[in-house]
Motif scaffolding. Structure first.
Motif, PDB file in Angstrom:
ATOM      1  N   LEU A 160       0.833  -1.211   0.000  1.00 35.31           N
ATOM      2  CA  LEU A 160       0.000   0.000   0.000  1.00 35.31           C
ATOM      3  C   LEU A 160       0.864   1.255   0.000  1.00 35.31           C
ATOM      4  CD1 LEU A 160      -2.861  -0.972   2.495  1.00 35.31           C
ATOM      5  CD2 LEU A 160      -3.050  -0.645   0.025  1.00 35.31           C
ATOM      6  N   ARG A 161       1.982   1.212   0.741  1.00 32.37           N
ATOM      7  CA  ARG A 161       2.865   2.375   0.767  1.00 32.37           C
ATOM      8  C   ARG A 161       3.465   2.619  -0.618  1.00 32.37           C
ATOM      9  NH1 ARG A 161       7.415   1.600   4.904  1.00 32.37           N
ATOM     10  NH2 ARG A 161       5.561   1.248   6.185  1.00 32.37           N
ATOM     11  N   LEU A 162       3.837   1.555  -1.295  1.00 39.21           N
ATOM     12  CA  LEU A 162       4.354   1.721  -2.653  1.00 39.21           C
ATOM     13  C   LEU A 162       3.276   2.277  -3.587  1.00 39.21           C
ATOM     14  CD1 LEU A 162       6.495  -1.499  -3.206  1.00 39.21           C
ATOM     15  CD2 LEU A 162       7.328   0.846  -2.992  1.00 39.21           C
ATOM     16  N   GLY A 163       2.093   1.713  -3.489  1.00 40.79           N
ATOM     17  CA  GLY A 163       1.039   2.167  -4.373  1.00 40.79           C
ATOM     18  C   GLY A 163       0.640   3.604  -4.137  1.00 40.79           C
ATOM     19  N   GLU A 164       0.789   4.104  -2.911  1.00 38.74           N
ATOM     20  CA  GLU A 164       0.336   5.449  -2.590  1.00 38.74           C
ATOM     21  C   GLU A 164       1.414   6.494  -2.747  1.00 38.74           C
ATOM     22  OE1 GLU A 164      -1.963   7.735   1.103  1.00 38.74           O
ATOM     23  OE2 GLU A 164      -1.405   5.615   1.255  1.00 38.74           O
ATOM     24  N   THR A 165       2.679   6.134  -2.430  1.00 37.81           N
ATOM     25  CA  THR A 165       3.736   7.156  -2.364  1.00 37.81           C
ATOM     26  C   THR A 165       4.763   7.063  -3.467  1.00 37.81           C
ATOM     27  OG1 THR A 165       5.079   5.780  -0.883  1.00 37.81           O
ATOM     28  CG2 THR A 165       3.448   7.267   0.127  1.00 37.81           C
ATOM     29  N   ASP A 166       4.866   5.953  -4.128  1.00 36.99           N
ATOM     30  CA  ASP A 166       5.928   5.835  -5.126  1.00 36.99           C
ATOM     31  C   ASP A 166       5.649   6.741  -6.319  1.00 36.99           C
ATOM     32  OD1 ASP A 166       8.323   3.710  -5.462  1.00 36.99           O
ATOM     33  OD2 ASP A 166       7.549   4.312  -7.424  1.00 36.99           O
ATOM     34  N   LYS A 167       6.735   7.263  -6.886  1.00 36.43           N
ATOM     35  CA  LYS A 167       6.589   8.186  -8.005  1.00 36.43           C
ATOM     36  C   LYS A 167       6.486   7.487  -9.353  1.00 36.43           C
ATOM     37  CE  LYS A 167       7.011  11.616  -5.160  1.00 36.43           C
ATOM     38  NZ  LYS A 167       5.816  12.435  -4.817  1.00 36.43           N
ATOM     39  N   CYS A 168       6.869   6.225  -9.385  1.00 32.61           N
ATOM     40  CA  CYS A 168       6.819   5.488 -10.644  1.00 32.61           C
ATOM     41  C   CYS A 168       5.436   4.870 -10.832  1.00 32.61           C
ATOM     42  CB  CYS A 168       7.904   4.405 -10.651  1.00 32.61           C
ATOM     43  SG  CYS A 168       7.926   3.424 -12.161  1.00 32.61           S
ATOM     44  N   ARG A 169       4.807   5.164 -11.950  1.00 31.42           N
ATOM     45  CA  ARG A 169       3.462   4.660 -12.212  1.00 31.42           C
ATOM     46  C   ARG A 169       3.454   3.148 -12.342  1.00 31.42           C
ATOM     47  NH1 ARG A 169       0.631   7.702 -16.996  1.00 31.42           N
ATOM     48  NH2 ARG A 169       1.184   9.385 -15.558  1.00 31.42           N
ATOM     49  N   ASP A 170       4.505   2.560 -12.989  1.00 33.24           N
ATOM     50  CA  ASP A 170       4.548   1.111 -13.145  1.00 33.24           C
ATOM     51  C   ASP A 170       4.675   0.409 -11.805  1.00 33.24           C
ATOM     52  OD1 ASP A 170       4.336   1.390 -15.865  1.00 33.24           O
ATOM     53  OD2 ASP A 170       6.511   1.381 -16.204  1.00 33.24           O
ATOM     54  N   VAL A 171       5.450   0.990 -10.882  1.00 34.61           N
ATOM     55  CA  VAL A 171       5.585   0.397  -9.547  1.00 34.61           C
ATOM     56  C   VAL A 171       4.247   0.434  -8.818  1.00 34.61           C
ATOM     57  CG1 VAL A 171       6.709   0.635  -7.302  1.00 34.61           C
ATOM     58  CG2 VAL A 171       8.035   0.942  -9.389  1.00 34.61           C
ATOM     59  N   GLN A 172       3.507   1.570  -8.933  1.00 35.66           N
ATOM     60  CA  GLN A 172       2.191   1.672  -8.302  1.00 35.66           C
ATOM     61  C   GLN A 172       1.244   0.584  -8.816  1.00 35.66           C
ATOM     62  OE1 GLN A 172       1.715   6.030  -9.226  1.00 35.66           O
ATOM     63  NE2 GLN A 172       0.887   6.055  -7.133  1.00 35.66           N
ATOM     64  N   LEU A 173       1.233   0.438 -10.136  1.00 38.52           N
ATOM     65  CA  LEU A 173       0.342  -0.560 -10.721  1.00 38.52           C
ATOM     66  C   LEU A 173       0.737  -1.969 -10.306  1.00 38.52           C
ATOM     67  CD1 LEU A 173      -0.001   0.921 -14.322  1.00 38.52           C
ATOM     68  CD2 LEU A 173      -1.733   0.924 -12.526  1.00 38.52           C
ATOM     69  N   ALA A 174       2.041  -2.261 -10.298  1.00 36.90           N
ATOM     70  CA  ALA A 174       2.510  -3.595  -9.915  1.00 36.90           C
ATOM     71  C   ALA A 174       2.216  -3.876  -8.446  1.00 36.90           C
ATOM     72  CB  ALA A 174       4.007  -3.716 -10.192  1.00 36.90           C
ATOM     73  N   ALA A 175       2.375  -2.849  -7.579  1.00 32.34           N
ATOM     74  CA  ALA A 175       2.096  -3.044  -6.157  1.00 32.34           C
ATOM     75  C   ALA A 175       0.625  -3.386  -5.939  1.00 32.34           C
ATOM     76  CB  ALA A 175       2.487  -1.790  -5.379  1.00 32.34           C
ATOM     77  N   MET A 176      -0.275  -2.681  -6.634  1.00 34.83           N
ATOM     78  CA  MET A 176      -1.700  -2.982  -6.466  1.00 34.83           C
ATOM     79  C   MET A 176      -2.057  -4.334  -7.076  1.00 34.83           C
ATOM     80  SD  MET A 176      -3.607   0.728  -6.847  1.00 34.83           S
ATOM     81  CE  MET A 176      -2.663   1.352  -8.220  1.00 34.83           C
TER      82      MET A 176
END
Length: 1051
Positions: A160-176
């Protein structure tokens, strides 16, 4: 197979040993290259051996200096192995799960550092997802046990922290995506397995939903893909935990294992009904935040929100019942989306929901849910405006804000004009006089019917909102804005008019919103308010707005009403639709209601504006449409109250000079003002006798116009004269004794007997006796005919009669005389409806002159010739009306009409009865709906009373016509009417009636009183029953009673 496994092992063994000793990128890449050549089934057997050096490398990297290139290679190699094999041992899965999760955060002991490369983060997250996908059922069961709660919770928080705070869109999508794999919300397992997943993730539901809600409603720059994935994940996790079917199963299996320590027991959530209720109430806040995405600029996000509402409505109907109205609000709002894909999807979802609710027992209908939701929103709007107070004025000066607020009000307050009854209902309200001021009267103001709701509480709240806007807002800006909508928008014209009326009404001194004392008044100057109201009144009542088409044929002439044209072919039919006529009718009613609102605002200051509004309102009060007429009446009552008049009559009387002038001016241009006589008719209908001197000149103009427009517009003038005579009857009711100034009645040449009023002197009685004696001798000697005796008698009248001074007649008597003199010629009109109307006028006029026999009888003599022709009229309705009118005339003129009736009326009616009795005999039930039947019934009903009133003699012809209707084969109503007729005739000549009845049936053989008398022979045998027996048996006793009464009267 064994040989291949051995060969692969020998090939990979040195590479694995080398990697264990040297954790370099080259060693990892060499192992990766060797693994690629190993078949999948062999790799499954060697999985643990191959993964050992890779796991060792990961742990070494987390404890010492982080080498991102080595970790990237390790992640790629592990990902390849896991994607081609299945993890079957829980210990290895747990070790790898913990190791990869730890890589995504910095160590707590300060040693080492967190991953900074987006590519490496993405690789670790993807490997973690691959690990979750490769776990078999045994491992998954261990993962979702209570012992794994800390580890799973740690992974959830990291993702959840990656999905909410990370600046990379691909990382957000992969985390979710990895979090979705961890939750197994997309699993196709059975219900029991999903219950296990839901039990575990119930502990993480608050954190997951709050974080995903922040992502979904966060910065729009992060891209629609992230927002859509967040909405989708939020939906699936909530469905996993709060799905109705799971909750029922979970509550049956809610035991907690006894071997858990106290710390783990505190982490376990039991999905009991109490927990579900509390969670659902807290989820409502998040649901409302998610619903704010309806205004997102990207259509894909809005489409995802539609899917969000669809899934939660379908799968969490009971658990999230409090949030149901919010879901429906989202779907209803999306129906009007500019993208057809979103709008169509919303419409299909709503139709599916409606069908599902219809088939479910005790389910609340879709319309009820929407109406309740709208009611809650509407109730909050007045409160917000009241709290905002005068500051709302600044907000409304912003064009975008005003436009959006106006559009919301217009769409919500859209009126429903689809009912056919709006245009069909005709006015049936008679004149009620000047004392009608009761707002509860059935003719009160009709309620507006709104298209999108029916709850009156919603309507009241919306009206209060509009008044508060007018009270706190800038009146001139609001009036200009909504008046432009009235003039430019055909769709929102009615709702804009309604809103405009309430905005101005917000300034009334009696407004309820001023009672709370929460805010100060807006300080609107009196002159500005007066000028605004005058401008709106002039705009509303302008011909272009007020004289809208409300009937299929606009402003038809009376001639077209009396002589309707032949039916038009489909190609030439009027293009006017029922809906457009309904809209015009409702629009006119809203204009009139606006006038009432404005009068309430100005109160007595509205009196100068009565010159503008009274004439058009009285015109609408006489309209044939029920809605327009009743609305006009309620508006006039409101004007009386606002302008401090005690009654409608008083208001009309005080403004009669203006109204009479307006009518007179319009009568000079009658072709363009065909409805102006209607105003005079309405004035007479709702006024008292004090109005008569004021309208006398206008009545004379009406009579003159009737002479000038003898054919074309006769009907509209006759309606006015009919109303005048009715009003006179209401103002001057009939008295039992003649007035003191009544002149003695002149003898009539057609009468054989004259009843002299008791007020005559002795000399007058002697004179009348000799005049009557002379008349009888002249007629007996056949010197002149009976019809010509009037001239002979006039030449021989004593000089005393010529010297009698003419007595001035009251105005109402003179008016009735003129009406009869002008309308008697119209009895021969070719228009049946006009003839009916004239007969109504004659009937009312005869009643009005009942106390003035010297005026009445000559007028009846003059109109008798055309009147008697109506008994053979081609239209049977006219004949029926003529019979009813004759009955009224007989009550007023008494025996004056005896000879005329015997000569001109009875033969015609008896001839019709004789001809028609064969047709009605044994007729079917449908015959009673024909005009012939109704004429038969009218003849039988009125012939007896007519003969009784004029004391007719020689009743043989009447008896001959009525006897056949005593037959039991005739319809029951005709038999009853015939019995009533004979009851009247028996009072006049009981012996004759006894003899004629006995020819039909006699119960016993009457014996002569003496031998010198001959025995009476009847046409039927005594006691022999036939079709007449029952009815004749009822009448025979009445003849003996009447005979006894007559004898006692003579003695």
């Amino acid at each position: 197979m064994a040989a291949e496994r051995t060969e692969s092992f020998d090939k990979l063994r040195p590479v694995c040993v080398k990697l264990t000793k040297e954790q370099t990128r080259e060693s990892v890449q060499e192992l990766f290259d060797g693994i690629r050549s190993v078949p999948a089934d062999v790799l499954q057997d060697l999985q643990e051996y191959v993964l050992f050096p890779l796991r060792f490398t990961i742990k070494h990297q987390t404890q010492d200096t982080l080498k991102e290139d080595v970790l990237a290679a390790v992640c790629a190699c592990v990902g390849h192995v896991l994607s081609h094999t299945a993890v079957t041992r829980w210990e290895m899965f747990q070790d790898m799960f913990t190791s990869f999760t730890s890589l995504l955060v910095a160590p707590d002991n300060g040693q080492g550092r967190a991953i900074s490369s987006d590519e490496l983060k993405l690789g670790v997250v993807q490997v973690l997802g691959t690990l979750l996908k490769s776990a078999d059922e045994t491992v998954v069961r261990c993962l979702f046990s209570a012992y794994s709660l800390p580890a799973v919770g740690y992974a959830v928080s990291v993702l959840l922290r990656l999905g909410e705070t990370d600046k990379c869109r691909d990382v957000q999508l992969a985390a979710m995506e990895t979090l979705l794999c961890l939750s197994h919300a997309d699993s196709t397992s059975g219900l029991k397995a999903r219950v296990i997943y839901g039990n575990l993730f119930a502990s993480f539901l608050p954190g997951i939903t709050i974080s995903l809600c922040r992502i979904a409603t966060g910065d729009t720059k992060q891209g629609h893909a992230v927002l859509c994935r967040a909405v989708e994940l939020w939906t699936k996790v909530v469905c996993l935990v709060l799905e109705d079917s799971q909750l029922e199963e979970s509550q049956e299996q809610n035991e907690v294992r006894d071997d858990l320590d106290e710390r783990l027991r505190g982490l376990v959530v039991r999905r009991l009904p109490e927990w579900v209720k509390v969670t659902a109430s807290k989820m409502l806040v998040l649901v409302r935040q998610m619903a704010s995405l309806t205004s997102h600029p990207n259509w894909r996000v809005r489409n995802a929100l539609v899917d969000w509402a669809d899934r939660l409505l379908h799968r969490c109907t009971k658990s999230l019942s409090e949030s149901g109205p919010v879901f429906l609000e989202v779907l209803v709002g999306m129906i009007g989306d500019e993208y057809s894909a979103v709008a169509d999807r919303s419409r299909r979802v709503l139709e599916t929901y409606k069908t599902r609710q219809t088939s479910t027992e005790n389910a609340q209908p879709l319309t009820a849910v929407l109406e309740e939701n709208l009611h809650i929103l509407v109730l909050s709007l007045p409160r917000q405006i009241r709290v905002a107070g005068p500051s709302i004025r600044g907000v409304l000066r912003s064009q975008p804000h005003l436009h959006h607020l106006a559009l919301a009000l217009l769409q919500t307050m859209e009126l429903d004009c689809s009912s056919v009854s709006i245009v069909e209902q005709r006015t049936s309200m008679p004149g009620y006089g000047s004392g009608v001021m009761d707002s509860d009267h059935p003719a009160g103001r009709p309620r507006n019917v709104f298209k999108h709701f029916q709850d009156h509480r919603i309507a009241d709240s919306l009206m209060k909102t509009c008044r508060l806007l007018g009270y706190h807002g800038d009146l001139s800006i609001l009036v200009d804005h909504f008046l432009d909508i009235v003039n430019e928008s055909a769709r929102y014209r009615m709702s804009a008019t309604l809103i405009l009326n309430e905005i101005v009404f917000g300034h009334t001194p009696r407004s309820e919103h001023k009672r709370g004392g929460l805010v100060e008044a807006a300080g609107l100057e009196q002159g500005e308010l007066d000028s605004t109201v005058r401008m709106l009144v002039e705009e509303y009542l302008s011909p272009a707005n007020f004289n809208l088409q409300t009937v299929t044929e606009p402003d038809p002439s009376p001639l077209s009403i009396l002589h309707p044209p032949p039916a038009a072919s489909p190609t030439t039919a009027s293009p006017t639709t029922v809906v457009s006529l309904n809209q015009n009718i409702c629009q006119v009613c809203l204009y009139m209601e606006g006038v009432a609102r404005f009068a309430s605002v100005l109160a007595p200051r509205f009196r100068p504006l009565l010159m503008l509004v009274l004439y058009p309102l009285l015109d609408k009060l006489g309209d044939d449409n029920s809605l327009i007429s009743s609305t006009a009446y309620s508006v006039l009552v409101a004007l009386c109250q606002a302008c401090e008049y005690r009654s409608l009559d008083e208001m009309i009387r005080h403004n009669a000079d203006y109204l009479m002038n307006a009518i007179s001016l319009r009568l000079r241009h009658l072709e363009a003002n065909l409805r102006c006589p209607t105003v005079l008719r309405v004035m007479l209908q709702y006024s008292e006798a004090d109005i008569l001197p004021l309208v006398d000149d206008t009545v004379q103009e009406i009579l003159s116009c009737l002479d000038d427009h003898y054919i074309e517009e006769a009907a509209i003038f006759v309606k006015v004269l009919h109303e005048l005579v009715k009003a006179i009857n209401r103002w001057f009711p009939w008295k039992q004794k003649a007035a003191q100034h009544t002149v003695p009645t002149d003898p009539d040449p057609d009468d054989q007997e004259v009843n002299h009023p008791p007020q005559q002197s002795t000399s007058d009685s002697i004179r009348d006796f000799f005049l009557d004696y002379h008349r009888q001798r002249v007629i007996a000697d056949c010197d002149v005919r009976e019809e010509e005796y009037a001239d002979v008698a006039a030449d021989n009248v004593d000089d005393v009669e010529k010297e009698e001074a003419d007595i001035d007649l009251p105005k109402h008597v003179s008016a009735v005389k003129e009406v009869l003199q002008r309308t008697k010629h119209l009895l021969a009109s070719s228009a049946p409806r006009l003839r009916l109307l004239v007969l109504d006028v004659i009937s009312q006029a005869v009643i009005a002159l009942r106390d003035w026999r010297n005026e009445l009888l000559p007028l009846v003599h003059q109109l008798w010739q055309p009147f008697s022709l109506r008994f053979t009229d081609g239209e049977k309705l006219v004949t029926i009306k003529a019979i009813q009118t004759l009955a009224t005339m007989c009550k007023c003129c008494e025996d004056f009409l005896r000879q005329r009736i015997a000569k001109d009326v009875v033969p015609k009616l008896v001839s019709f009865l004789t001809t028609q009795e064969k047709i009605s005999c044994s007729s079917a039930q449908a015959y009673q709906y024909t005009l012939c039947y109704k004429l038969q019934l009218s003849c039988l009903t009125h012939l007896g009373p007519i003969c009784h009133e004029v004391e007719a003699r020689g009743l043989d012809l009447v008896v001959q016509g009525c006897l056949p209707y005593l037959s039991a084969q005739q319809p029951k109503p005709l038999q009853q009417a015939s019995l009533t007729c004979f009851q009247h005739l028996i009072d006049l000549e009981p012996d004759v009636i006894w003899l004629r009845l006995s020819d039909l049936y006699t119960p016993d053989d009457p014996s002569p009183p003496g031998s010198e008398f001959r025995k009476v022979q009847f046409l039927t045998r005594p006691g022999e029953r036939n079709e007449y027996s029952d009815n004749v048996a009822l009448l025979l006793p009445l003849t003996s009673c009447a005979h006894t009464l007559i004898k006692s009267g003579h003695s």
